[in-house]
Design an enzyme around this catalytic site. Structure first.
Site, PDB file in Angstrom:
ATOM      1  N   LEU A  47       0.827  -1.214   0.000  1.00  0.00           N
ATOM      2  CA  LEU A  47       0.000   0.000   0.000  1.00  0.00           C
ATOM      3  C   LEU A  47       0.858   1.259   0.000  1.00  0.00           C
ATOM      4  CD1 LEU A  47      -2.998  -1.018   2.312  1.00  0.00           C
ATOM      5  CD2 LEU A  47      -2.817  -1.181  -0.177  1.00  0.00           C
ATOM      6  N   THR A  48       1.639   1.409  -1.048  1.00  0.00           N
ATOM      7  CA  THR A  48       2.329   2.676  -1.281  1.00  0.00           C
ATOM      8  C   THR A  48       1.264   3.678  -1.714  1.00  0.00           C
ATOM      9  OG1 THR A  48       2.615   2.313  -3.648  1.00  0.00           O
ATOM     10  CG2 THR A  48       4.321   1.393  -2.182  1.00  0.00           C
TER      11      THR A  48
ATOM     12  N   ALA B 297       5.201  -3.176  -8.161  1.00  0.00           N
ATOM     13  CA  ALA B 297       6.340  -2.415  -8.675  1.00  0.00           C
ATOM     14  C   ALA B 297       6.081  -0.935  -8.425  1.00  0.00           C
ATOM     15  CB  ALA B 297       6.506  -2.641 -10.178  1.00  0.00           C
TER      16      ALA B 297
ATOM     17  N   SER C 135       5.801   2.148 -10.612  1.00  0.00           N
ATOM     18  CA  SER C 135       5.436   2.048 -12.029  1.00  0.00           C
ATOM     19  C   SER C 135       5.444   3.359 -12.814  1.00  0.00           C
ATOM     20  CB  SER C 135       4.031   1.415 -12.137  1.00  0.00           C
ATOM     21  OG  SER C 135       3.053   2.341 -11.701  1.00  0.00           O
TER      22      SER C 135
ATOM     23  N   THR D 135       7.132  -4.911 -18.707  1.00  0.00           N
ATOM     24  CA  THR D 135       6.724  -3.805 -19.576  1.00  0.00           C
ATOM     25  C   THR D 135       7.485  -3.805 -20.899  1.00  0.00           C
ATOM     26  OG1 THR D 135       6.789  -1.393 -19.730  1.00  0.00           O
ATOM     27  CG2 THR D 135       8.421  -2.375 -18.312  1.00  0.00           C
ATOM     28  N   ASP D 136       6.887  -3.177 -21.897  1.00  0.00           N
ATOM     29  CA  ASP D 136       7.581  -3.020 -23.185  1.00  0.00           C
ATOM     30  C   ASP D 136       8.725  -2.003 -23.098  1.00  0.00           C
ATOM     31  OD1 ASP D 136       6.065  -0.670 -22.989  1.00  0.00           O
ATOM     32  OD2 ASP D 136       5.051  -0.915 -24.919  1.00  0.00           O
ATOM     33  N   GLU D 137       8.736  -1.189 -22.015  1.00  0.00           N
ATOM     34  CA  GLU D 137       9.749  -0.125 -21.941  1.00  0.00           C
ATOM     35  C   GLU D 137      11.162  -0.667 -21.812  1.00  0.00           C
ATOM     36  OE1 GLU D 137       8.919   3.262 -19.575  1.00  0.00           O
ATOM     37  OE2 GLU D 137       6.790   3.230 -20.014  1.00  0.00           O
TER      38      GLU D 137
ATOM     39  N   TYR E 217      12.993   3.835 -14.286  1.00  0.00           N
ATOM     40  CA  TYR E 217      11.905   2.846 -14.189  1.00  0.00           C
ATOM     41  C   TYR E 217      12.190   1.644 -15.088  1.00  0.00           C
ATOM     42  CZ  TYR E 217       7.542   0.531 -15.474  1.00  0.00           C
ATOM     43  OH  TYR E 217       6.591  -0.428 -15.758  1.00  0.00           O
TER      44      TYR E 217
ATOM     45  N   LYS F 149      12.992  -2.304 -14.190  1.00  0.00           N
ATOM     46  CA  LYS F 149      12.163  -3.434 -14.667  1.00  0.00           C
ATOM     47  C   LYS F 149      13.031  -4.402 -15.479  1.00  0.00           C
ATOM     48  CE  LYS F 149       8.256  -4.083 -14.376  1.00  0.00           C
ATOM     49  NZ  LYS F 149       7.426  -4.770 -13.333  1.00  0.00           N
TER      50      LYS F 149
HETATM   51  P1  NAD Z   1       0.527   0.687  -9.910  1.00  0.00           P
HETATM   52  O1  NAD Z   1       1.595   1.675  -9.572  1.00  0.00           O
HETATM   53  O2  NAD Z   1      -0.853   1.165 -10.163  1.00  0.00           O
HETATM   54  O3  NAD Z   1       0.420  -0.394  -8.713  1.00  0.00           O
HETATM   55  C1  NAD Z   1       1.549  -0.939  -8.109  1.00  0.00           C
HETATM   56  C2  NAD Z   1       1.107  -1.674  -6.839  1.00  0.00           C
HETATM   57  O4  NAD Z   1       2.272  -2.274  -6.251  1.00  0.00           O
HETATM   58  C3  NAD Z   1       0.495  -0.751  -5.793  1.00  0.00           C
HETATM   59  O5  NAD Z   1      -0.668  -1.351  -5.224  1.00  0.00           O
HETATM   60  C4  NAD Z   1       1.589  -0.614  -4.749  1.00  0.00           C
HETATM   61  O6  NAD Z   1       1.098  -0.394  -3.424  1.00  0.00           O
HETATM   62  C5  NAD Z   1       2.273  -1.980  -4.852  1.00  0.00           C
HETATM   63  N1  NAD Z   1       3.671  -1.929  -4.389  1.00  0.00           N
HETATM   64  C6  NAD Z   1       4.627  -1.024  -4.734  1.00  0.00           C
HETATM   65  N2  NAD Z   1       5.766  -1.288  -4.073  1.00  0.00           N
HETATM   66  C7  NAD Z   1       5.536  -2.393  -3.305  1.00  0.00           C
HETATM   67  C8  NAD Z   1       6.326  -3.161  -2.425  1.00  0.00           C
HETATM   68  N3  NAD Z   1       7.606  -2.834  -2.162  1.00  0.00           N
HETATM   69  N4  NAD Z   1       5.765  -4.233  -1.834  1.00  0.00           N
HETATM   70  C9  NAD Z   1       4.482  -4.587  -2.086  1.00  0.00           C
HETATM   71  N5  NAD Z   1       3.675  -3.881  -2.885  1.00  0.00           N
HETATM   72  C10 NAD Z   1       4.194  -2.796  -3.513  1.00  0.00           C
HETATM   73  O7  NAD Z   1       1.103  -0.152 -11.115  1.00  0.00           O
HETATM   74  P2  NAD Z   1       0.347  -0.789 -12.371  1.00  0.00           P
HETATM   75  O8  NAD Z   1       0.213   0.231 -13.418  1.00  0.00           O
HETATM   76  O9  NAD Z   1      -0.839  -1.508 -11.884  1.00  0.00           O
HETATM   77  O10 NAD Z   1       1.459  -1.827 -12.854  1.00  0.00           O
HETATM   78  C11 NAD Z   1       1.483  -3.149 -12.343  1.00  0.00           C
HETATM   79  C12 NAD Z   1       2.620  -3.906 -12.987  1.00  0.00           C
HETATM   80  O11 NAD Z   1       2.439  -3.936 -14.400  1.00  0.00           O
HETATM   81  C13 NAD Z   1       4.003  -3.275 -12.772  1.00  0.00           C
HETATM   82  O12 NAD Z   1       4.936  -4.314 -12.573  1.00  0.00           O
HETATM   83  C14 NAD Z   1       4.278  -2.530 -14.060  1.00  0.00           C
HETATM   84  O13 NAD Z   1       5.666  -2.447 -14.303  1.00  0.00           O
HETATM   85  C15 NAD Z   1       3.591  -3.427 -15.055  1.00  0.00           C
HETATM   86  N6  NAD Z   1       3.110  -2.774 -16.287  1.00  0.00           N
HETATM   87  C16 NAD Z   1       2.312  -1.663 -16.207  1.00  0.00           C
HETATM   88  C17 NAD Z   1       1.812  -1.101 -17.380  1.00  0.00           C
HETATM   89  C18 NAD Z   1       0.917   0.117 -17.358  1.00  0.00           C
HETATM   90  O14 NAD Z   1       0.605   0.662 -18.408  1.00  0.00           O
HETATM   91  N7  NAD Z   1       0.442   0.574 -16.196  1.00  0.00           N
HETATM   92  C19 NAD Z   1       2.141  -1.669 -18.614  1.00  0.00           C
HETATM   93  C20 NAD Z   1       2.967  -2.797 -18.651  1.00  0.00           C
HETATM   94  C21 NAD Z   1       3.429  -3.342 -17.471  1.00  0.00           C
HETATM   95  O1  DAU Z   2       4.670   1.085 -21.851  1.00  0.00           O
HETATM   96  C1  DAU Z   2       4.252   0.536 -20.635  1.00  0.00           C
HETATM   97  C2  DAU Z   2       4.411   1.568 -19.546  1.00  0.00           C
HETATM   98  O2  DAU Z   2       3.371   2.525 -19.726  1.00  0.00           O
HETATM   99  C3  DAU Z   2       4.353   0.985 -18.145  1.00  0.00           C
HETATM  100  O3  DAU Z   2       5.439   0.107 -17.983  1.00  0.00           O
HETATM  101  C4  DAU Z   2       4.386   2.091 -17.091  1.00  0.00           C
HETATM  102  O4  DAU Z   2       4.236   1.532 -15.798  1.00  0.00           O
HETATM  103  C5  DAU Z   2       3.250   3.050 -17.369  1.00  0.00           C
HETATM  104  O5  DAU Z   2       3.293   4.118 -16.447  1.00  0.00           O
HETATM  105  C6  DAU Z   2       3.318   3.573 -18.794  1.00  0.00           C
HETATM  106  O6  DAU Z   2       4.472   4.443 -18.977  1.00  0.00           O
HETATM  107  P1  DAU Z   2       4.360   5.810 -19.832  1.00  0.00           P
HETATM  108  O7  DAU Z   2       5.425   6.722 -19.406  1.00  0.00           O
HETATM  109  O8  DAU Z   2       4.241   5.506 -21.284  1.00  0.00           O
HETATM  110  O9  DAU Z   2       2.893   6.299 -19.320  1.00  0.00           O
HETATM  111  P2  DAU Z   2       2.338   7.744 -18.902  1.00  0.00           P
HETATM  112  O10 DAU Z   2       0.856   7.614 -18.748  1.00  0.00           O
HETATM  113  O11 DAU Z   2       3.105   8.356 -17.783  1.00  0.00           O
HETATM  114  O12 DAU Z   2       2.624   8.594 -20.219  1.00  0.00           O
HETATM  115  C7  DAU Z   2       2.082   8.218 -21.463  1.00  0.00           C
HETATM  116  C8  DAU Z   2       2.602   9.197 -22.498  1.00  0.00           C
HETATM  117  O13 DAU Z   2       2.006  10.485 -22.247  1.00  0.00           O
HETATM  118  C9  DAU Z   2       4.092   9.408 -22.437  1.00  0.00           C
HETATM  119  O14 DAU Z   2       4.599   9.596 -23.763  1.00  0.00           O
HETATM  120  C10 DAU Z   2       4.268  10.678 -21.629  1.00  0.00           C
HETATM  121  C11 DAU Z   2       3.016  11.461 -21.976  1.00  0.00           C
HETATM  122  N1  DAU Z   2       2.465  12.324 -20.917  1.00  0.00           N
HETATM  123  C12 DAU Z   2       2.291  11.804 -19.669  1.00  0.00           C
HETATM  124  C13 DAU Z   2       1.775  12.581 -18.659  1.00  0.00           C
HETATM  125  C14 DAU Z   2       1.590  12.011 -17.260  1.00  0.00           C
HETATM  126  C15 DAU Z   2       2.091  13.630 -21.209  1.00  0.00           C
HETATM  127  O15 DAU Z   2       2.238  14.085 -22.373  1.00  0.00           O
HETATM  128  N2  DAU Z   2       1.572  14.392 -20.216  1.00  0.00           N
HETATM  129  C16 DAU Z   2       1.400  13.925 -18.941  1.00  0.00           C
HETATM  130  O16 DAU Z   2       0.938  14.702 -18.049  1.00  0.00           O
END
Ligand code: NAD
Ligand code: DAU
Length: 354
Positions: A33-34, A81, A83, A132-134, A158, A162
């Site tokens: 629960l961050t 993670a 994220s 992630t694809d990143e 980040y 990962k």
């Molecule tokens: P998020 O930030 O919304 O959630 C992360 C969760 O992990 C939170 O509930 C947080 O409390 C928990 N957490 C963080 N640090 C912790 C720790 N030390 N111990 C236990 N719990 C912890 O993230 P999300 O967007 O749901 O992403 C989930 C996973 O999917 C991540 O591994 C991320 O890299 C991956 N991912 C995300 C995306 C995306 O677009 N959001 C895309 C591809 C992969």
């Molecule tokens: O590709 C997968 C990843 O996608 C995950 O691994 C990450 O956890 C997730 O956060 C996401 O990363 P991005 O950096 O791509 O997502 P974000 O929503 O932060 O940004 C999406 C795009 O929009 C990126 O090119 C940055 C841009 N952006 C983002 C924010 C927050 C803006 O232009 N304005 C903004 O205020």
């Protein structure tokens, strides 16, 4: 039972809710629960006896060992993670700690537990790492999409953290035979996404009459996938993926950021028009670019389709409409996240066993 780390976050919560809607197999959510963890995301299953919750840091080996001994899971879905790319630029330390040290600790605990299993239970155990694809770096406009064999080239703290976690997962399979699976997914969107990420931030700011910040010129490209489709891909990989293999997950849906924001504005204009009759598009504001901003991500998800028959069910149009409708119907969720009230949910609503 299955363990889901990070199950109070965006994708983890969607996964847990979808899982319990489709299976009777219990789930233990493990989450520190961050700021990104929100138990209100799991409110719909608050009284569901199949769901258990442990407020545990994935870096805490002793606590993990206790959970394994008590619950004896047949699989671990590792979502937890740090994220958010922008946060990793301002404070990379938490990313190294949770994403690398935390995944290492998860692997060590899983390896010790797996070592106690034999027969069918040992063969059936799985550790699925959500990535992630990143990790593959940035594409130019004419490059082919990332495949599972694209060399790693992470560019942000980040994505580097990962990538480190992915390498550890791979090594635990190669060296110790731990039955791991890895998924590398593109950008997700949908319900319960924390409003620091582009899509929920734009929806929340639009409705609040605030600027819609676009980094640089808005031409950076992401490959968007509805979160429910990511969850269905993970279920397929868990059920039928080959251990040691990597599966790319993507939406076949590349969009630049400006088009994403314009699409959101058009949906909001239709579903919740501004009182002054103007378009939400008027709130678009170009701001300073993200340092090291990756130009383009695109996923080639053909392996997952070929080998496991998975394809996304939602198009960008249907997924975005559902998402905007969800945020419009859940203004209170956004308000509680923005005010910080959600962090008191655990005291007022939930029994935990930490
Ligand atoms: P998020 O930030 O919304 O959630 C992360 C969760 O992990 C939170 O509930 C947080 O409390 C928990 N957490 C963080 N640090 C912790 C720790 N030390 N111990 C236990 N719990 C912890 O993230 P999300 O967007 O749901 O992403 C989930 C996973 O999917 C991540 O591994 C991320 O890299 C991956 N991912 C995300 C995306 C995306 O677009 N959001 C895309 C591809 C992969
Ligand atoms: O590709 C997968 C990843 O996608 C995950 O691994 C990450 O956890 C997730 O956060 C996401 O990363 P991005 O950096 O791509 O997502 P974000 O929503 O932060 O940004 C999406 C795009 O929009 C990126 O090119 C940055 C841009 N952006 C983002 C924010 C927050 C803006 O232009 N304005 C903004 O205020």
């Amino acid at each position: 039972m299955i363990f889901v780390t990070g199950g109070a976050g965006f994708i983890g919560a969607n996964f847990v809710l979808d899982w319990l809607a489709q299976h009777d197999e219990p789930v233990l959510t493990i989450d520190k629960l961050t700021y990104a963890g929100n138990l209100a995301n799991l409110a719909d299953i608050e009284h569901d006896r199949r769901h258990h919750f442990a407020k545990v840091d994935i870096c805490d080996r002793a606590a993990l060992d206790r959970l394994y001994a008590e619950h004896r899971p047949r699989a671990v879905l590792h979502f937890a993670a740090e994220s958010h790319v922008d946060r990793s630029i301002h404070g990379p330390g938490d990313f190294v700690q949770t994403n690398i040290v935390g995944t290492f600790t998860m692997l060590e605990a899983a390896r010790a537990y797996w070592g106690t299993l034999d027969g069918e239970a040992r063969d059936a155990f799985r550790f699925l790492h959500v990535s992630t694809d990143e990790v593959y770096g940035s594409l130019s406009p004419s490059d082919p999409a990332f495949t599972e064999t694209t060399p790693y080239a992470p560019n942000s703290p980040y994505s580097a953290s990962k990538a480190g976690s992915d390498h550890l997962v791979r090594a635990y399979h190669h060296t110790y035979g731990l039955p791991v699976l890895t998924t590398n997914c593109s950008n997700n969107y949908g319900p319960y996404q924390f409003p620091e990420k582009l899509i929920p931030l734009v929806i929340a700011n639009a409705l609040a009459g605030q600027p819609l910040p676009i980094y640089g010129d808005g031409s950076n490209v992401r490959d968007w996938l509805y979160v429910g489709d990511h969850c269905s891909a993970i279920r397929e990989v868990l059920a039928r993926g080959v251990t040691g293999e990597v599966y790319n997950v993507g939406g076949w849906n590349e969009q630049n950021n400006l088009s994403v924001v314009k699409h959101l504005c058009a949906l909001l204009d239709e579903l919740s028009p501004r009182a002054d009759g103007k378009s939400y598009g008027d709130q678009i504001t170009f701001v300073t670019d993200r340092p090291g901003h990756d130009r383009r991500y695109a996923i080639d998800a053909r392996k997952l389709e070929r080998e496991l028959g998975w394809r996304p069910a939602e198009t960008f149009e249907t997924g975005m409409r559902k998402t905007v409708q969800w945020y419009l119907a859940n203004g209170e969720w956004v308000r509680q996240v923005q005010s910080g009230e959600y962090q008191r949910w655990i005291e007022t609503h939930y029994r935990t066993n930490d």
